[in-house]
Structures are given as structure tokens and as C-alpha cells.
Design a protein around this motif. Structure first.
Motif, short mmCIF file in Angstrom:
data_model
loop_
_atom_site.label_atom_id
_atom_site.label_comp_id
_atom_site.label_asym_id
_atom_site.label_seq_id
_atom_site.Cartn_x
_atom_site.Cartn_y
_atom_site.Cartn_z
N THR A 59 -22.32 -13.85 -3.26
CA THR A 59 -21.65 -12.82 -2.64
C THR A 59 -20.23 -12.65 -3.48
N LEU A 60 -20.07 -11.48 -3.81
CA LEU A 60 -18.82 -11.18 -4.32
C LEU A 60 -17.61 -10.46 -3.37
N GLN A 61 -16.50 -11.12 -3.31
CA GLN A 61 -15.55 -10.44 -2.51
C GLN A 61 -14.39 -9.71 -2.96
N THR A 62 -13.80 -8.99 -2.42
CA THR A 62 -12.59 -8.07 -2.61
C THR A 62 -11.74 -7.91 -1.70
N ARG A 63 -10.36 -7.51 -1.82
CA ARG A 63 -9.37 -7.51 -0.75
C ARG A 63 -8.30 -6.26 -1.49
N GLY A 64 -7.87 -5.54 -0.45
CA GLY A 64 -6.91 -4.78 -0.82
C GLY A 64 -6.42 -3.72 0.22
N CYS A 65 -6.04 -2.75 -0.18
CA CYS A 65 -5.59 -1.40 0.57
C CYS A 65 -6.57 -0.47 0.83
N CYS A 125 1.03 -1.10 0.05
CA CYS A 125 0.06 0.03 0.22
C CYS A 125 0.91 1.40 0.17
N ASP A 126 0.22 2.34 -0.64
CA ASP A 126 1.11 3.71 -0.72
C ASP A 126 1.09 4.18 0.85
N ASN A 127 1.62 5.23 1.26
CA ASN A 127 1.78 5.72 2.56
C ASN A 127 0.56 6.18 2.92
N ALA A 128 -0.31 6.82 2.36
CA ALA A 128 -1.57 7.21 2.68
C ALA A 128 -2.62 6.38 3.13
N THR A 129 -2.48 4.94 2.92
CA THR A 129 -3.24 4.05 3.18
C THR A 129 -2.93 3.13 4.43
N GLN A 130 -3.75 3.05 5.44
CA GLN A 130 -3.25 2.79 6.71
C GLN A 130 -3.75 1.26 6.93
N SER A 131 -4.75 0.73 6.20
CA SER A 131 -5.46 -0.35 6.38
C SER A 131 -5.32 -1.58 5.24
N CYS A 132 -5.66 -2.76 5.66
CA CYS A 132 -5.95 -3.84 4.49
C CYS A 132 -7.30 -3.91 4.76
N TYR A 133 -8.17 -4.32 3.80
CA TYR A 133 -9.53 -4.64 3.88
C TYR A 133 -9.96 -5.84 3.22
N SER A 134 -11.15 -6.39 3.55
CA SER A 134 -11.94 -7.44 2.94
C SER A 134 -13.36 -6.97 2.80
N GLY A 135 -13.78 -6.76 1.57
CA GLY A 135 -15.01 -6.37 1.35
C GLY A 135 -15.85 -7.18 0.76
#
Length: 128
Positions: free
Chosen positions: A63-69, A42-52
Motif C-alpha cells: 500500500t502506497l500512501q500520500t497526503r496533502g491538500c 494550501c491555497d485558498n481554493a483547497t478546502q481539505s487536507c487528505y490522506s490517500g
């Protein structure tokens, strides 16, 4: 430029890069399997990983899933919308440790992945 300043700037850049969060990335996931998954820094502005997750109301089971910063301000949100006249509800949960949003990856062709998603969507319309 003074060699000492060059060293300070170089060291600062390394420290900043070392503090970036590493997360699992999943562009599209269906039925718990991630298509096109990878690891991302992740870039410096992103503070979290997520699961959506996006749950389609018409089908009840798709249900569609996505993950990332993700920026921490967006964590915990629930959003609603529609795609091709199918209403959905999206939720985002976050974590702040490296690879904390772990996901397994399955590499399938884009045609297979999109076909599975479209068939699942259409099955909900046929039940209406």
C-alpha cells in the motif's frame, strides 16, 4: 491610492492568508512511513487536507500512501487504474482542520525509497 484603501487591502490579504489550511504533505509513503514529508499551506481554493492510499491488487500487501491538500470535490472518491500492468485501487479521505492528516516522516534517499517500492511490486509478480 488613499492610505486607508492600502490598509484595507493589506488587512484583507492577511485575513485571507490566515484562513489557508495547513496540512501534512507526503509524496510517497510505504508501510506507514512517509518519505519526503513536510508541512504545506494550501491555497485558498483547497478546502481539505487528505490522506490517500493506493493498494496494489497483485501484491495484496503493498500500500502506497500520500497526503496533502485536495479540493473537497475529490474527497471520498475511490479510483482504479494500473501502473506497469499492476492494478491498483486508490481512496482519498479528507479532513478540514490544520494538520489533521498527520503523518510521521522518515527521510531516506530517493534510491532507497524507490527500491523498496519496486521490490514490493515485483514480489507480487513472482507469486503469479
Amino acid at each position: 491610492m488613499n492610505p486607508i484603501w492600502k490598509a484595507v487591502i493589506g488587512l484583507s490579504a492577511l485575513i485571507v492568508a490566515a484562513n489557508c489550511l495547513n496540512c501534512r504533505k507526503c509524496s510517497v509513503g510505504v508501510f506507514g512511513s512517509c518519505f519526503f514529508g513536510s508541512d504545506v499551506t494550501c491555497d485558498n481554493a483547497t478546502q481539505s487536507c487528505y490522506s490517500g492510499e493506493a493498494k496494489f491488487n497483485a501484491t495484496g500487501f503493498l500500500t502506497l500512501q500520500t497526503r496533502g491538500c485536495l479540493d473537497s470535490d475529490l474527497c471520498g472518491l475511490t479510483l482504479t487504474g494500473s501502473l506497469l500492468n499492476a492494478a491498483y485501487t486508490s481512496t482519498f479521505s479528507c479532513c478540514t482542520k490544520d494538520m489533521c492528516n498527520g503523518a510521521t516522516s522518515v527521510q531516506l534517499s530517493l534510491t532507497v525509497a524507490l527500491g523498496a517500492a519496486v521490490l514490493s511490486l515485483l514480489s507480487g509478480f513472482w507469486e503469479l
